[in-house]
Motif scaffolding. Structure first.
Motif, PDB file in Angstrom:
ATOM      1  N   GLU A 136      12.413  36.222   2.434  1.00  0.00           N
ATOM      2  CA  GLU A 136      13.581  35.349   2.534  1.00  0.00           C
ATOM      3  C   GLU A 136      13.245  34.052   3.273  1.00  0.00           C
ATOM      4  OE1 GLU A 136      17.003  33.679   1.842  1.00  0.00           O
ATOM      5  OE2 GLU A 136      16.313  35.557   0.935  1.00  0.00           O
ATOM      6  N   ALA A 137      12.401  34.141   4.290  1.00  0.00           N
ATOM      7  CA  ALA A 137      12.001  32.937   5.013  1.00  0.00           C
ATOM      8  C   ALA A 137      11.222  31.983   4.102  1.00  0.00           C
ATOM      9  CB  ALA A 137      11.156  33.306   6.229  1.00  0.00           C
ATOM     10  N   ALA A 138      10.348  32.541   3.267  1.00  0.00           N
ATOM     11  CA  ALA A 138       9.589  31.714   2.322  1.00  0.00           C
ATOM     12  C   ALA A 138      10.523  31.067   1.308  1.00  0.00           C
ATOM     13  CB  ALA A 138       8.536  32.561   1.615  1.00  0.00           C
ATOM     14  N   ARG A 139      11.473  31.857   0.794  1.00  0.00           N
ATOM     15  CA  ARG A 139      12.430  31.302  -0.178  1.00  0.00           C
ATOM     16  C   ARG A 139      13.264  30.192   0.455  1.00  0.00           C
ATOM     17  NH1 ARG A 139      17.622  31.639  -1.803  1.00  0.00           N
ATOM     18  NH2 ARG A 139      18.000  31.479  -4.062  1.00  0.00           N
ATOM     19  N   ALA A 140      13.713  30.398   1.693  1.00  0.00           N
ATOM     20  CA  ALA A 140      14.531  29.391   2.363  1.00  0.00           C
ATOM     21  C   ALA A 140      13.765  28.083   2.538  1.00  0.00           C
ATOM     22  CB  ALA A 140      14.995  29.925   3.720  1.00  0.00           C
ATOM     23  N   GLN A 141      12.493  28.182   2.898  1.00  0.00           N
ATOM     24  CA  GLN A 141      11.685  26.964   3.016  1.00  0.00           C
ATOM     25  C   GLN A 141      11.592  26.225   1.688  1.00  0.00           C
ATOM     26  OE1 GLN A 141       7.981  26.318   4.981  1.00  0.00           O
ATOM     27  NE2 GLN A 141       8.210  28.135   6.296  1.00  0.00           N
ATOM     28  N   ILE A 142      11.345  26.969   0.616  1.00  0.00           N
ATOM     29  CA  ILE A 142      11.193  26.340  -0.701  1.00  0.00           C
ATOM     30  C   ILE A 142      12.493  25.695  -1.145  1.00  0.00           C
ATOM     31  CG2 ILE A 142      10.810  26.841  -3.149  1.00  0.00           C
ATOM     32  CD1 ILE A 142       8.710  28.895  -2.247  1.00  0.00           C
ATOM     33  N   VAL A 143      13.615  26.386  -0.958  1.00  0.00           N
ATOM     34  CA  VAL A 143      14.914  25.818  -1.327  1.00  0.00           C
ATOM     35  C   VAL A 143      15.165  24.532  -0.551  1.00  0.00           C
ATOM     36  CG1 VAL A 143      17.405  26.187  -1.222  1.00  0.00           C
ATOM     37  CG2 VAL A 143      15.914  28.008  -2.066  1.00  0.00           C
ATOM     38  N   ALA A 144      14.866  24.527   0.741  1.00  0.00           N
ATOM     39  CA  ALA A 144      15.069  23.327   1.552  1.00  0.00           C
ATOM     40  C   ALA A 144      14.182  22.179   1.078  1.00  0.00           C
ATOM     41  CB  ALA A 144      14.787  23.642   3.026  1.00  0.00           C
ATOM     42  N   MET A 145      12.933  22.474   0.726  1.00  0.00           N
ATOM     43  CA  MET A 145      12.035  21.420   0.248  1.00  0.00           C
ATOM     44  C   MET A 145      12.480  20.877  -1.102  1.00  0.00           C
ATOM     45  SD  MET A 145       8.180  22.566   1.432  1.00  0.00           S
ATOM     46  CE  MET A 145       8.234  24.259   0.862  1.00  0.00           C
ATOM     47  N   LEU A 146      13.051  21.723  -1.944  1.00  0.00           N
ATOM     48  CA  LEU A 146      13.513  21.268  -3.256  1.00  0.00           C
ATOM     49  C   LEU A 146      14.723  20.347  -3.151  1.00  0.00           C
ATOM     50  CD1 LEU A 146      13.217  24.559  -5.358  1.00  0.00           C
ATOM     51  CD2 LEU A 146      11.775  22.526  -5.514  1.00  0.00           C
ATOM     52  N   GLU A 147      15.463  20.429  -2.064  1.00  0.00           N
ATOM     53  CA  GLU A 147      16.651  19.603  -1.900  1.00  0.00           C
ATOM     54  C   GLU A 147      16.332  18.163  -1.542  1.00  0.00           C
ATOM     55  OE1 GLU A 147      18.934  21.718   0.984  1.00  0.00           O
ATOM     56  OE2 GLU A 147      19.724  23.175  -0.473  1.00  0.00           O
ATOM     57  N   ARG A 148      15.102  17.907  -1.109  1.00  0.00           N
ATOM     58  CA  ARG A 148      14.734  16.527  -0.783  1.00  0.00           C
ATOM     59  C   ARG A 148      14.676  15.689  -2.059  1.00  0.00           C
ATOM     60  NH1 ARG A 148      10.415  18.716   2.742  1.00  0.00           N
ATOM     61  NH2 ARG A 148       8.879  17.754   1.371  1.00  0.00           N
ATOM     62  N   PRO A 149      15.064  14.405  -1.978  1.00  0.00           N
ATOM     63  CA  PRO A 149      15.045  13.563  -3.188  1.00  0.00           C
ATOM     64  C   PRO A 149      13.638  13.373  -3.728  1.00  0.00           C
ATOM     65  CG  PRO A 149      15.473  12.245  -1.216  1.00  0.00           C
ATOM     66  CD  PRO A 149      15.555  13.676  -0.802  1.00  0.00           C
TER      67      PRO A 149
END
Length: 438
Positions: free
Chosen positions: A232-245
């Protein structure tokens, strides 16, 4: 790429510790992790890693290439986990990963290893190892296969979603990657892939499209017995990085310089001068002005077509009048056969200008011949204007159609684009000259 699913829970290998981070400094924690890891040989660059990276970098470059945000540090190996939306994901990772990482991947056995062609790609070009999606003992089998590679300091690329996303949303992460990290005693490294789904989407298929890929590298996550929390920690990091423009599409410096020079009235003047010069003596046909210069300002293509046509008609008038006065400007890259054919076409008057459109004979020879024959200037300009406008409209329409899918690629690789189109033009011109030398 279909990848690693979840597997039934298994106990940690007896010879491996849990992997919980040690208290104290980061250096002490890293030292503790290395003591618990199965890694036995230091990292090193191999010719296979170099070959794979250079090969896939060359493959993906025409479609926009790869840009890395963040750093792959040298504390590996890792279990690298990434979001999965395209078969281009693995290619992008292979192109972006530093050779010291020596990334290998896993691929679904029931998809990538059932046909010789797919197996050759998976094994030879991606360094992939087969994984069964289900069945008793599948996890132990995979762990045993990868253990040898990790012991040699190779990182393992896994897509924990298990399949490609159709809409770009990140699905639930299976725990297989976190379990491998726990059992091998190495960290999980989250990576977000942006743009690969647009390059080669799961739905629709077809040829790859231009879409620069961004590989955004996250922070390593220490292995732990709590594999669900690590996942879940890995997924959360990836989701946060994908939100950047997303960063703007890359544009070459040469393109920026030329586009600036072609802006506003200066571009209009350049196109008018090109059309006029080609109708007097310049050996490169007017249509190439759109191919080389017009594409830098795609919204002005039709305006620039009008300027080239106007310049061409002005050049025809100038050459016609000079020739009528006994002066004939130089006409490089022409042949006696071209001049003889032009004389035949204009024997019946200025309407012979329409024969220029498909013959490959430069318009300057028609202008010189009409002046030598003392044809009336009015009909000459009317027919020349019509023929030049039709020909320029056809070529501009083709450039406008091709610019839609190929424009971003042209802007990124403008220098090679000029070289490639110049080579094609040179070959075509040589073929026309040889045709008229017979």
């Amino acid at each position: 790429m279909p990848s690693l699913p979840s597997f039934p829970s298994l106990p940690t290998l007896p010879s491996l510790a849990s992997g919980v981070s040690l208290p104290g400094s980061a250096g002490l924690a890293a030292a503790g992790r290395r003591l618990r890891s199965i890694v036995r040989t230091p990292q090193k660059v191999t010719w296979r890693a170099v070959a794979r990276q250079r090969f896939w970098s060359a493959v993906i470059a025409p479609f926009g290439g790869v840009h890395v945000e963040g750093e792959f540090d040298d504390e590996g190996p890792y279990i690298v986990v990434a979001n999965h939306g395209s078969h281009a994901d693995t290619i992008a990772m292979m192109a972006a990963s530093p050779t010291i990482l020596r990334v290998v991947t896993v691929a679904a056995q029931d998809y990538w290893f059932t046909r010789p062609s797919r197996r050759a790609v998976a094994r030879g070009l991606l360094g992939a190892y087969p994984v069964r999606r289900d069945g008793e003992g599948a996890y132990e089998e995979l762990r045993g296969t990868l253990a040898h590679r990790v012991a040699e300091s190779m990182s393992v690329l896994i897509f924990p979603e298990g399949t490609r996303s159709k809409d770009g949303r990140v699905g639930r992460f299976h725990t297989g990657a976190a379990r491998l990290a726990r059992d091998f005693g190495i960290p999980v490294l989250p990576v977000a892939l942006v743009g690969s789904r647009q390059m080669l989407p799961k739905a629709g298929g077809g040829l790859p499209r231009y879409s620069p890929v961004e590989v955004r590298v996250g922070e390593p996550i220490a292995p732990s017995d709590d594999v669900a929390a690590v996942s879940e920690a890995a997924r959360a990091q990836i989701v946060a990085m994908l939100e950047r423009p997303r960063r703007p599409a890359p544009v070459s410096d040469v393109h920026e310089v030329v586009a600036q020079a072609m802006s506003g009235w200066r571009g209009d003047a350049i196109m008018f001068a090109w059309g006029a010069a080609e109708a007097v003596s310049f050996p490169v046909m007017a249509e190439m002005s759109q191919v080389w210069l017009g594409v830098t300002q795609p919204r002005l293509l039709w305006r620039r077509a009008a300027m080239v046509t106007a310049g061409s008609v002005a050049g025809v008038a100038m050459t016609h009048l000079l020739s009528r006065s006994g002066h004939r400007p130089p006409a490089p890259w022409t042949t006696p056969a071209m001049r003889a054919a032009t004389a035949r076409y204009l024997r019946r008057g200025a309407q012979g200008y329409w024969r220029q459109a498909l013959t490959g004979i430069p318009v300057k020879l028609f202008a010189a011949e009409s002046g030598r024959r003392n044809l009336p200037l009015g009909p000459v300009l009317a027919n020349a204007a019509g023929e030049r406008a039709v020909r320029m409209a056809a070529s501009t329409a083709l450039v406008a159609v091709l610019e839609k899918p190929l424009g971003p690629l042209c802007r990124q690789h403008y220098g090679p684009y000029l070289a490639a189109t110049g080579a094609v033009f040179g070959v075509a011109l040589r073929a026309v000259i040889r045709h008229w030398e017979r």
